[in-house]
Write a protein that holds these residues in place. Structure first.
Motif, PDB file in Angstrom:
ATOM      1  N   LEU A   1       0.834  -1.204   0.000  1.00 41.80           N
ATOM      2  CA  LEU A   1       0.000   0.000   0.000  1.00 41.80           C
ATOM      3  C   LEU A   1       0.869   1.255   0.000  1.00 41.80           C
ATOM      4  O   LEU A   1       0.599   2.217  -0.730  1.00 41.80           O
ATOM      5  N   LYS A   2       1.925   1.247   0.800  1.00 37.68           N
ATOM      6  CA  LYS A   2       2.821   2.408   0.866  1.00 37.68           C
ATOM      7  C   LYS A   2       3.612   2.561  -0.426  1.00 37.68           C
ATOM      8  O   LYS A   2       3.758   3.673  -0.948  1.00 37.68           O
ATOM      9  N   ASN A   3       4.133   1.458  -0.936  1.00 41.79           N
ATOM     10  CA  ASN A   3       4.945   1.530  -2.157  1.00 41.79           C
ATOM     11  C   ASN A   3       4.148   2.024  -3.353  1.00 41.79           C
ATOM     12  O   ASN A   3       4.719   2.606  -4.292  1.00 41.79           O
ATOM     13  N   ASN A   4       2.835   1.785  -3.349  1.00 42.73           N
ATOM     14  CA  ASN A   4       1.988   2.201  -4.469  1.00 42.73           C
ATOM     15  C   ASN A   4       1.203   3.478  -4.169  1.00 42.73           C
ATOM     16  O   ASN A   4       0.275   3.812  -4.890  1.00 42.73           O
ATOM     17  N   ARG A   5       1.577   4.163  -3.078  1.00 43.83           N
ATOM     18  CA  ARG A   5       1.006   5.471  -2.721  1.00 43.83           C
ATOM     19  C   ARG A   5      -0.521   5.429  -2.639  1.00 43.83           C
ATOM     20  O   ARG A   5      -1.221   6.327  -3.086  1.00 43.83           O
ATOM     21  N   ILE A   6      -1.039   4.377  -2.047  1.00 44.13           N
ATOM     22  CA  ILE A   6      -2.481   4.192  -1.928  1.00 44.13           C
ATOM     23  C   ILE A   6      -3.031   5.098  -0.821  1.00 44.13           C
ATOM     24  O   ILE A   6      -2.458   5.184   0.262  1.00 44.13           O
ATOM     25  N   ASP A   7      -4.142   5.766  -1.091  1.00 40.01           N
ATOM     26  CA  ASP A   7      -4.781   6.602  -0.073  1.00 40.01           C
ATOM     27  C   ASP A   7      -6.259   6.270   0.120  1.00 40.01           C
ATOM     28  O   ASP A   7      -6.927   6.866   0.960  1.00 40.01           O
ATOM     29  N   THR A   8      -6.781   5.320  -0.667  1.00 39.18           N
ATOM     30  CA  THR A   8      -8.177   4.901  -0.540  1.00 39.18           C
ATOM     31  C   THR A   8      -8.243   3.377  -0.561  1.00 39.18           C
ATOM     32  O   THR A   8      -7.635   2.741  -1.430  1.00 39.18           O
ATOM     33  N   LEU A   9      -8.960   2.805   0.392  1.00 38.10           N
ATOM     34  CA  LEU A   9      -9.123   1.353   0.474  1.00 38.10           C
ATOM     35  C   LEU A   9     -10.587   0.986   0.297  1.00 38.10           C
ATOM     36  O   LEU A   9     -11.448   1.497   1.011  1.00 38.10           O
ATOM     37  N   ILE A  10     -10.852   0.109  -0.653  1.00 31.85           N
ATOM     38  CA  ILE A  10     -12.190  -0.422  -0.859  1.00 31.85           C
ATOM     39  C   ILE A  10     -12.164  -1.887  -0.446  1.00 31.85           C
ATOM     40  O   ILE A  10     -11.371  -2.682  -0.963  1.00 31.85           O
ATOM     41  N   PHE A  11     -13.025  -2.247   0.493  1.00 33.09           N
ATOM     42  CA  PHE A  11     -13.041  -3.603   1.033  1.00 33.09           C
ATOM     43  C   PHE A  11     -14.210  -4.398   0.454  1.00 33.09           C
ATOM     44  O   PHE A  11     -15.350  -3.925   0.430  1.00 33.09           O
ATOM     45  N   CYS A  12     -13.887  -5.598   0.010  1.00 30.77           N
ATOM     46  CA  CYS A  12     -14.898  -6.561  -0.423  1.00 30.77           C
ATOM     47  C   CYS A  12     -14.762  -7.754   0.514  1.00 30.77           C
ATOM     48  O   CYS A  12     -13.824  -8.546   0.409  1.00 30.77           O
ATOM     49  N   MET A  13     -15.677  -7.859   1.465  1.00 31.07           N
ATOM     50  CA  MET A  13     -15.516  -8.760   2.604  1.00 31.07           C
ATOM     51  C   MET A  13     -16.410  -9.987   2.514  1.00 31.07           C
ATOM     52  O   MET A  13     -17.522  -9.928   1.980  1.00 31.07           O
ATOM     53  N   GLY A  14     -15.925 -11.070   3.119  1.00 23.97           N
ATOM     54  CA  GLY A  14     -16.735 -12.264   3.247  1.00 23.97           C
ATOM     55  C   GLY A  14     -17.602 -12.226   4.491  1.00 23.97           C
ATOM     56  O   GLY A  14     -17.545 -11.268   5.282  1.00 23.97           O
ATOM     57  N   PRO A  15     -18.436 -13.240   4.684  1.00 26.03           N
ATOM     58  CA  PRO A  15     -19.321 -13.293   5.853  1.00 26.03           C
ATOM     59  C   PRO A  15     -18.543 -13.125   7.156  1.00 26.03           C
ATOM     60  O   PRO A  15     -17.409 -13.566   7.266  1.00 26.03           O
ATOM     61  N   THR A  16     -19.179 -12.500   8.111  1.00 26.03           N
ATOM     62  CA  THR A  16     -18.679 -12.138   9.452  1.00 26.03           C
ATOM     63  C   THR A  16     -17.841 -10.869   9.442  1.00 26.03           C
ATOM     64  O   THR A  16     -17.682 -10.242  10.491  1.00 26.03           O
ATOM     65  N   LEU A  17     -17.321 -10.457   8.291  1.00 22.75           N
ATOM     66  CA  LEU A  17     -16.509  -9.243   8.237  1.00 22.75           C
ATOM     67  C   LEU A  17     -17.251  -8.060   7.630  1.00 22.75           C
ATOM     68  O   LEU A  17     -16.762  -6.934   7.681  1.00 22.75           O
TER      69      LEU A  17
END
Length: 468
Positions: free
Chosen positions: A189-205
């Motif tokens: 994430l740091k190496n690619n200068r990411i500033d936005t995270l989109i989560f695609c979660m499974g059950p329970t999360l």
């Protein structure tokens, strides 16, 4: 919804038999015969669920690209089965998803990474999709399904315990979950200068308050804009600015069977003063489905804000609802309001409650944008305090006029709260964007001075669907 086709061949004489079983590729067919041996009836019963491997088993030996494609297809099917509708927007494969993230980075100036989190009995599988990069897969053996469920429930329990809002009792679970879900991917994430995270979660999360995860020094929301999606192929992928979108704000402060929301009148007039180009607001008796339809027919509001109780419950979508003044709008009826005609870019539900850890309730929550037909939805995992909701919404709409994306506007509002910049003080709501403050009614003045630093007040709010 995609239904399988069946062709069953039954040959030979069956005189004296009342029925027999015939295997087919989706399960078992019970074939009933007449006394003369003629087939009179066929009953199909699928055994595919019971016999088919789990998602975790199916992706166990796949490369990262095929893993992404399998997850997308599986979770699309789960949501379409739950909502009984064809909800897929596109059919992008892993490489195309990565290219789309690259396009979105150019269009929004925000560099987004997509994180798939697949809980399995023995470990957590993480797949990271970066802009213009091949996906990366990591496994976390310490994060067994039992451990994930336990830590998620612990985190939510500690955050929502009102006797602990002056403590940091949530930190052990928040740190543990950060180490399992974020730390394995952090270097990339740091190496690619990411500033936005989109989560695609499974059950329970899917009911995890992601913003509250903590690295020991900062909350995740202090470092990244955050969003939640059901599947990448199920969301509208076109960024659209909401800076000048008028707001249709409706809500109720009184209810027959549910607790009152005394701050709602202030919330509505604060975010949508009845002025040209800014919006309209309607309270209590005017908060009806018919009036919602009427107002949207007269003006294309880009944002619809509903300040009312909404509950995501277990079982079928008909068990979950949004409370209007005179009726409940159940989740299975959402599309009847034709939110895409004219299009609604953002649906805000400011007083929600989700049955934490329940698969059906989680799917209703994570799927609210696609089920309604809106581009995105802002909703809460639990009933936040009345004043906490007022504080967050007042700041969110002001940040929405300057932030590059809607998820970034939410991040800025949440960080202003956790840093104590938004507070009740001397009968006013004070905030970075609120000028000299918003005067409060006597019922709220009586609460005295208060800050909203604890994650109970801000971490339950989640941007679902299109985060841009």
């Amino acid at each position: 919804m995609k239904f399988p086709s069946f062709v069953i061949f039954v040959t030979g004489l069956a005189v004296g038999l009342s029925s027999t079983l015939v295997n087919y590729n989706q399960g078992v067919a019970t074939v009933q015969f007449s006394r003369t041996g003629i087939v009179s009836h066929v009953t199909l019963s699928s055994t595919s669920k019971a016999n088919s491997p789990t998602l975790g088993e199916r992706i166990e030996n796949l490369n990262p690209i095929d893993t992404v494609n399998t997850i997308e297809k599986t979770w699309e099917g789960d949501y379409e089965t739950y909502f009984k509708a064809n909800l897929t927007q596109s059919s992008l494969k892993a490489q195309q998803i990565s290219a789309t993230l690259g396009r979105l980075a150019n269009q929004t100036t925000k560099r987004t990474a997509l994180i798939y989190a697949v809980p399995t009995p023995k470990k957590l599988d993480l797949i990271l999709v970066l802009p213009q990069r091949a996906p990366i897969r990591k496994s976390v053996p310490a994060a067994t399904q039992v451990n994930l469920v336990g830590s998620t429930k612990e985190l939510v329990s500690e955050i929502t315990d009102l006797t602990k809002v002056n403590s940091n009792s949530y930190l052990p679970a928040a740190k543990r979950l950060y180490q399992w879900i974020i730390t394995p991917l952090e270097t990339e994430l740091k190496n690619n200068r990411i500033d936005t995270l989109i989560f695609c979660m499974g059950p329970t999360l899917r009911s995890l308050p992601i913003a509250s995860l903590h690295d020991g020094q900062k909350f995740l929301v202090e470092k990244y804009s955050i969003g939640l999606i059901p599947a990448f192929n199920m969301i509208d992928l076109n960024p659209r600015s909401l800076k000048n979108s008028p707001v249709l704000a409706m809500g109720a402060s009184q209810f027959k069977e549910l607790p009152p929301l005394v701050a709602v009148p202030v919330e509505l007039t604060t975010i949508a003063p009845n002025a040209p180009r800014q919006g309209k607001n309607f309270l209590n008796q005017e908060f009806t489905i018919d009036n919602l339809r009427s107002q949207r027919a007269s003006q294309p509001f880009g944002i619809v804000h509903l300040a009312t109780h909404a509950q995501f419950n277990s079982g079928a979508p008909a068990n979950s609802f949004i409370q209007f003044w005179d009726t409940k709008l159940t989740l299975d009826k959402m599309r009847q309001l034709q939110w895409n005609n004219p299009p609604v870019d953002l649906l805000v539900l400011s007083a929600c409650r989700t049955a934490i850890g329940n698969k059906d309730a989680e799917m209703g929550f994570a799927g609210i944008a696609i089920q309604s037909g809106t581009k995105s939805a802002l909703a809460s995992l639990w009933n936040v305090s009345d004043t906490g909701t007022l504080a967050l919404m007042s700041e969110f709409y002001r940040y929405l006029k300057t932030a590059p994306t809607r998820s970034e506007a939410l991040r800025q509002a949440q960080t202003a709260m956790l840093r104590g910049e938004v507070r009740l003080e001397k009968g006013k709501l004070i905030g970075p964007n609120l000028g000299t403050g918003i005067n409060l009614p006597p019922s709220l003045v009586a609460l005295g001075n208060r800050n909203f630093k604890h994650p109970y007040f801000w971490s339950g709010f989640t941007m679902i669907g299109n985060a841009w």
